[in-house]
Design a protein around this motif. Sequence first.
Motif, mmCIF file in Angstrom:
data_model
loop_
_atom_site.group_PDB
_atom_site.id
_atom_site.type_symbol
_atom_site.label_atom_id
_atom_site.label_comp_id
_atom_site.label_asym_id
_atom_site.label_seq_id
_atom_site.Cartn_x
_atom_site.Cartn_y
_atom_site.Cartn_z
ATOM 1 N N ALA A 143 10.160 35.664 -7.615
ATOM 2 C CA ALA A 143 10.716 35.646 -8.562
ATOM 3 C C ALA A 143 11.985 35.611 -9.284
ATOM 4 O O ALA A 143 13.059 34.934 -10.001
ATOM 5 N N ASP A 203 -1.174 29.620 -10.215
ATOM 6 C CA ASP A 203 -0.547 30.294 -10.965
ATOM 7 C C ASP A 203 1.443 30.113 -10.299
ATOM 8 O O ASP A 203 1.838 30.127 -11.353
ATOM 9 N N LYS A 238 2.932 26.906 -10.317
ATOM 10 C CA LYS A 238 2.883 26.555 -11.745
ATOM 11 C C LYS A 238 4.092 27.513 -12.864
ATOM 12 O O LYS A 238 5.249 26.365 -13.150
ATOM 13 N N GLU A 239 4.156 28.154 -11.827
ATOM 14 C CA GLU A 239 5.597 28.952 -12.592
ATOM 15 C C GLU A 239 7.162 28.185 -11.366
ATOM 16 O O GLU A 239 8.403 28.271 -11.853
ATOM 17 N N HIS A 240 6.920 28.634 -10.737
ATOM 18 C CA HIS A 240 8.394 28.302 -9.899
ATOM 19 C C HIS A 240 8.163 26.942 -8.929
ATOM 20 O O HIS A 240 9.766 26.636 -8.507
ATOM 21 N N ARG A 253 10.490 24.971 -10.726
ATOM 22 C CA ARG A 253 12.350 26.116 -10.948
ATOM 23 C C ARG A 253 12.894 25.136 -9.473
ATOM 24 O O ARG A 253 14.148 24.714 -9.290
#
Length: 339
Positions: free
Chosen positions: A58, A75, A78-80, A83
Amino acid sequence: MGYKVVVAGATGAVGREMLNILAERHFPVDEIAALASRRSIGTEVSFGDRTLRCQDLARFDFAGWDVALFAVGSDGSKEHAPRAAKAGCTVIDNSSLYRYDPGVPLIVPEVNPGAIHEITKGIVANPNCSTAQMVVALKPLHDRARIRRVVVSTYQSASGAGSAGMDELWDQTKAVYNPTSEVKPKVFQTQLAFNVIPHIDAFLEDGSTKEEWKMVAETKKIVDKAIKVTATCVRVPVFVGHSEAINLEFEDPLDEDEARDILREAPGVMVIDKHEDHGYATPLDCVGDYATFVSRIRTDPTVENGLNLWCVSDNLRKGAALNAVQIAELLGREVLKKG
């Protein structure tokens, strides 16, 4: 000059295997980082003869890193993943999140290596484990005689559900011999030990499961959208190694002898096909191996231009970690060109 490589999800079964294979294949690494969720920060993982301490996914800054192998589930991807891609680090994602995105190439290097030049979002998708091994066997035959239809039944190991799946199978197996012990299923829908379960992933409206749908959609995207595919996916009490019984119907004639010769020359395929005891591959034979094993090649006389075969592979390797590393190697040769 080598690459700066990230492995995200490094404490899981696939992540650890990614690190092992990167080391085994001598991937040109200048610097490597092992990432995990916050609860696993500081956990030690092996990379060849080195020990790495896991960092927090994170909080990790992907700027300046070349490639990231993701084994963190949809999941986490999708978040990282966006980025990382935005920071200029190409992501090779093992989850299902981006596989069906038309802007993200879905690659099996032995089958569609040219798709590496179609990267537009900084992300490459790794296919489902059962699809990866099947298309390695299908593509050379398709090139010769054009596959019209595929009927496949899979026999998928507990490791397809990760370390927790293998642990549950082990605990249930021990419990069968201990009448005072009971292990209720948590990972699988019912007891897997000494059983088979014709249900992998969620059911869809048409009665198929999402795992079966994946095999259909991914085969079309990787090999040829015109191929008709129908699948039945079954979980079996095997720790590692997926097996598949595949029935093929071709547009053009292709006899079993020529098919055998084609597969013997195909990249990533090992043919073991003798009509005798032990003249075929089983999941135990493929564990730890890079190859996709093909056996029981024979004519199907019930349809025109029909062929049957048996396909086995280590799902943690070719079905996940190995394929991701092969994509990284392809990326290095064709796009990054630093190694």
